[in-house]
Design a protein around this motif. Structure first.
Motif, PDB file in Angstrom:
ATOM      1  N   VAL A  24      -3.164   7.247   8.024  1.00 50.58           N
ATOM      2  CA  VAL A  24      -3.845   6.336   6.857  1.00 50.58           C
ATOM      3  C   VAL A  24      -2.755   5.323   6.467  1.00 50.58           C
ATOM      4  N   VAL A  25      -2.833   4.265   6.402  1.00 46.96           N
ATOM      5  CA  VAL A  25      -1.877   3.241   5.765  1.00 46.96           C
ATOM      6  C   VAL A  25      -2.463   2.747   4.523  1.00 46.96           C
ATOM      7  N   SER A  26      -1.862   2.787   3.387  1.00 48.68           N
ATOM      8  CA  SER A  26      -2.285   2.562   2.187  1.00 48.68           C
ATOM      9  C   SER A  26      -1.477   1.062   1.475  1.00 48.68           C
ATOM     10  N   VAL A  27      -2.228   0.493   1.007  1.00 49.61           N
ATOM     11  CA  VAL A  27      -1.408  -0.658   0.204  1.00 49.61           C
ATOM     12  C   VAL A  27      -1.949  -0.940  -0.993  1.00 49.61           C
ATOM     13  N   SER A  28      -1.171  -0.963  -2.009  1.00 49.16           N
ATOM     14  CA  SER A  28      -1.574  -1.140  -3.411  1.00 49.16           C
ATOM     15  C   SER A  28      -0.910  -2.442  -4.123  1.00 49.16           C
ATOM     16  N   LEU A  29      -2.033  -2.890  -4.708  1.00 45.13           N
ATOM     17  CA  LEU A  29      -1.882  -4.346  -5.307  1.00 45.13           C
ATOM     18  C   LEU A  29      -2.375  -4.418  -6.697  1.00 45.13           C
ATOM     19  N   GLY A  30      -1.537  -4.968  -7.746  1.00 43.31           N
ATOM     20  CA  GLY A  30      -1.890  -5.179  -9.182  1.00 43.31           C
ATOM     21  C   GLY A  30      -1.229  -3.871 -10.151  1.00 43.31           C
ATOM     22  N   ASP A  31      -2.152  -3.371 -10.834  1.00 39.82           N
ATOM     23  CA  ASP A  31      -1.530  -2.511 -11.907  1.00 39.82           C
ATOM     24  C   ASP A  31      -1.259  -1.247 -11.068  1.00 39.82           C
ATOM     25  N   LEU A  76      -5.980  -0.781  -0.318  1.00 41.99           N
ATOM     26  CA  LEU A  76      -6.612  -0.921   1.032  1.00 41.99           C
ATOM     27  C   LEU A  76      -6.077   0.315   1.668  1.00 41.99           C
ATOM     28  N   THR A  77      -6.903   1.116   2.211  1.00 41.69           N
ATOM     29  CA  THR A  77      -6.562   2.206   3.342  1.00 41.69           C
ATOM     30  C   THR A  77      -7.091   1.653   4.539  1.00 41.69           C
ATOM     31  N   LEU A  78      -6.193   1.721   5.473  1.00 42.19           N
ATOM     32  CA  LEU A  78      -6.370   1.184   6.944  1.00 42.19           C
ATOM     33  C   LEU A  78      -6.169   2.408   7.749  1.00 42.19           C
ATOM     34  N   ARG A  79      -7.352   2.505   8.665  1.00 43.28           N
ATOM     35  CA  ARG A  79      -7.424   3.760   9.326  1.00 43.28           C
ATOM     36  C   ARG A  79      -7.819   3.209  10.841  1.00 43.28           C
ATOM     37  N   GLN A  80      -7.691   4.131  11.648  1.00 43.64           N
ATOM     38  CA  GLN A  80      -8.107   4.191  13.083  1.00 43.64           C
ATOM     39  C   GLN A  80      -9.249   5.149  13.493  1.00 43.64           C
ATOM     40  N   TYR A  81     -10.540   4.728  13.306  1.00 44.69           N
ATOM     41  CA  TYR A  81     -11.737   5.707  13.701  1.00 44.69           C
ATOM     42  C   TYR A  81     -11.564   6.256  15.117  1.00 44.69           C
ATOM     43  N   ASP A  82     -11.270   5.379  16.082  1.00 47.23           N
ATOM     44  CA  ASP A  82     -11.328   5.726  17.481  1.00 47.23           C
ATOM     45  C   ASP A  82     -10.202   5.674  17.902  1.00 47.23           C
ATOM     46  N   VAL A  83      -9.445   6.676  18.829  1.00 43.26           N
ATOM     47  CA  VAL A  83      -8.246   6.504  19.566  1.00 43.26           C
ATOM     48  C   VAL A  83      -8.607   5.710  20.726  1.00 43.26           C
ATOM     49  N   GLU A  84      -7.369   5.025  20.932  1.00 41.58           N
ATOM     50  CA  GLU A  84      -7.448   4.095  22.296  1.00 41.58           C
ATOM     51  C   GLU A  84      -7.873   4.934  23.533  1.00 41.58           C
ATOM     52  N   THR A  85      -8.440   4.330  24.715  1.00 40.52           N
ATOM     53  CA  THR A  85      -8.640   5.353  25.904  1.00 40.52           C
ATOM     54  C   THR A  85      -7.744   4.462  26.647  1.00 40.52           C
ATOM     55  N   ALA A 134      -1.458  -3.157   8.910  1.00 40.72           N
ATOM     56  CA  ALA A 134      -1.371  -1.797   9.129  1.00 40.72           C
ATOM     57  C   ALA A 134      -0.333  -1.558  10.169  1.00 40.72           C
ATOM     58  N   SER A 135      -0.414  -2.206  11.346  1.00 42.42           N
ATOM     59  CA  SER A 135       0.562  -1.990  12.331  1.00 42.42           C
ATOM     60  C   SER A 135       2.002  -2.180  11.704  1.00 42.42           C
ATOM     61  N   GLU A 136       2.170  -3.149  10.910  1.00 43.11           N
ATOM     62  CA  GLU A 136       3.572  -3.248  10.542  1.00 43.11           C
ATOM     63  C   GLU A 136       4.123  -2.178   9.868  1.00 43.11           C
ATOM     64  N   LEU A 137       3.015  -1.647   8.676  1.00 44.30           N
ATOM     65  CA  LEU A 137       3.458  -0.686   7.791  1.00 44.30           C
ATOM     66  C   LEU A 137       3.720   0.619   8.453  1.00 44.30           C
ATOM     67  N   ALA A 138       2.746   1.079   9.441  1.00 44.38           N
ATOM     68  CA  ALA A 138       2.762   2.269  10.128  1.00 44.38           C
ATOM     69  C   ALA A 138       4.163   2.057  10.967  1.00 44.38           C
ATOM     70  N   GLN A 139       4.669   1.100  11.581  1.00 47.29           N
ATOM     71  CA  GLN A 139       5.669   1.049  12.383  1.00 47.29           C
ATOM     72  C   GLN A 139       7.110   1.255  11.308  1.00 47.29           C
ATOM     73  N   ALA A 140       7.005   0.757  10.160  1.00 47.85           N
ATOM     74  CA  ALA A 140       8.209   0.609   9.358  1.00 47.85           C
ATOM     75  C   ALA A 140       8.239   2.373   8.809  1.00 47.85           C
TER      76      ALA A 140
END
Ligand SMILES: O=C(O)CCC(=O)C(=O)O
Length: 219
Positions: free
Chosen positions: A144-151, A210-219, A98-104
Motif C-alpha cells: 500500500v502506498v500512502s501519500v499525505s497532504l495538508g495538516d 491517498l492510499t494506492l493499492r493493487q487489487y489484482d496481481v498481473e498475470t 504510486a509506482s514512483e514511491l513504491a520504487q523509492a
C-alpha cells in the motif's frame, strides 16, 4: 523518476515498511491537492461511509478505480452501499505516483485503485488492517502506498495482530509511507489530525490521504 529527492528522508520502520519523509515538493503537493479537491467535489462526490456495525467513519471518502464497500468490506465497481454510481477511474498521475514511491521504497506496484480520504480537524481512523484486496495481491505482499497532504496526522503503526504494540509518528504534508512484504498486514490508523500544521503555501486546512493499492496481481 526513481530514487529519493535530495531533501527526502527514508526511514525504515520494519521490514517492508518505509517512511519517505518530505518526499514531494510543494509544487507537486499543490497539483495533487487541486486534483483531490476537484475529485472530492466532482460528479461522483466523496461521502461519509457508514460501516458494518452502523457507525459513521470520521473521514470523507472517495474510491477511484474500484469502490470499497463499507458494509461488505469488499471491492466493487459501483457504490452499492451509497448511491449506486460507478467508482470514478484512477487518474494516470496517481498510478504513476504510486509506482514512483513504491520504487523509492524498493518495491513495485501497479496501482489499480485509490482510497482518497479527507480528514477535517476532528478526523480520525481506528486501527485496522488493509486486507480486502485479492488473496493473490496480499500473498505477494504488494504494498500500500500512502501519500499525505495538508495538516499532519498522528499515525499509528502496529503489528500483524491487534494486541501487538503500536508506534506513533507524524505523517506530514508531502510524506509517503509504503508498507508491503512482511508489513503488508500490519495494523494502522490515525489517532488525530494536528490542525494548523499544513504548509501555509498550500492554502488548505485538514488533510488528504491517498492510499494506492493493487487489487489484482498481473498475470
Ligand atoms: O490516513 C492515513 O494515513 C491512513 C489511511 C488508511 O489507513 C486507509 O485508508 O486504510
Amino acid at each position: 523518476m526513481g530514487g529519493l529527492l535530495s531533501d527526502a528522508v527514508r526511514v525504515d520502520l520494519a521490514p517492508g515498511a518505509v517512511h519517505l519523509a518530505h518526499y514531494l515538493s510543494l509544487s507537486r503537493q499543490r497539483a495533487l491537492i487541486d486534483q483531490c479537491r476537484t475529485l472530492l467535489d466532482g460528479d461522483v462526490p466523496a461521502y461519509v461511509p457508514t460501516v458494518r456495525g452502523g457507525g459513521k467513519m470520521h473521514v470523507r471518502m472517495l474510491c477511484l478505480g474500484r469502490h470499497w464497500n463499507g458494509q461488505t468490506y469488499r471491492y466493487e465497481s459501483t457504490r452499492s452501499d451509497f448511491d449506486g454510481r460507478p467508482a470514478p477511474p484512477l487518474p494516470d498521475e496517481f498510478r504513476t505516483l504510486a509506482s514512483e514511491l513504491a520504487q523509492a521504497a524498493g518495491m513495485t506496484l501497479t496501482a489499480d485503485l485509490c482510497i482518497l480520504n479527507y480528514y477535517d480537524a476532528e478526523g480520525r481512523m481506528g486501527l485496522h488492517q488493509d486486507k480486502d484486496e485479492s488473496e493473490a495481491s496480499l500473498a505477494a505482499g504488494l504494498p500500500v502506498v500512502s501519500v499525505s497532504l495538508g495538516d499532519a496526522a498522528r499515525f499509528l503503526f502496529g503489528g500483524t495482530k491487534r494486541r501487538e504494540p503500536v508506534t506513533a509518528f507524524r505523517l506530514e504534508s508531502g510524506d509517503g509511507f509504503v508498507f508491503g512484504g512482511p508489513s503488508r498486514l500490519r495494523y494502522h490508523g490515525v489517532s488525530r489530525i494536528v490542525p494548523g500544521t499544513a504548509p501555509p503555501e498550500l492554502g488548505m486546512s485538514g488533510r488528504f490521504n491517498l492510499t494506492l493499492r493493487q487489487y489484482d496481481v498481473e498475470t
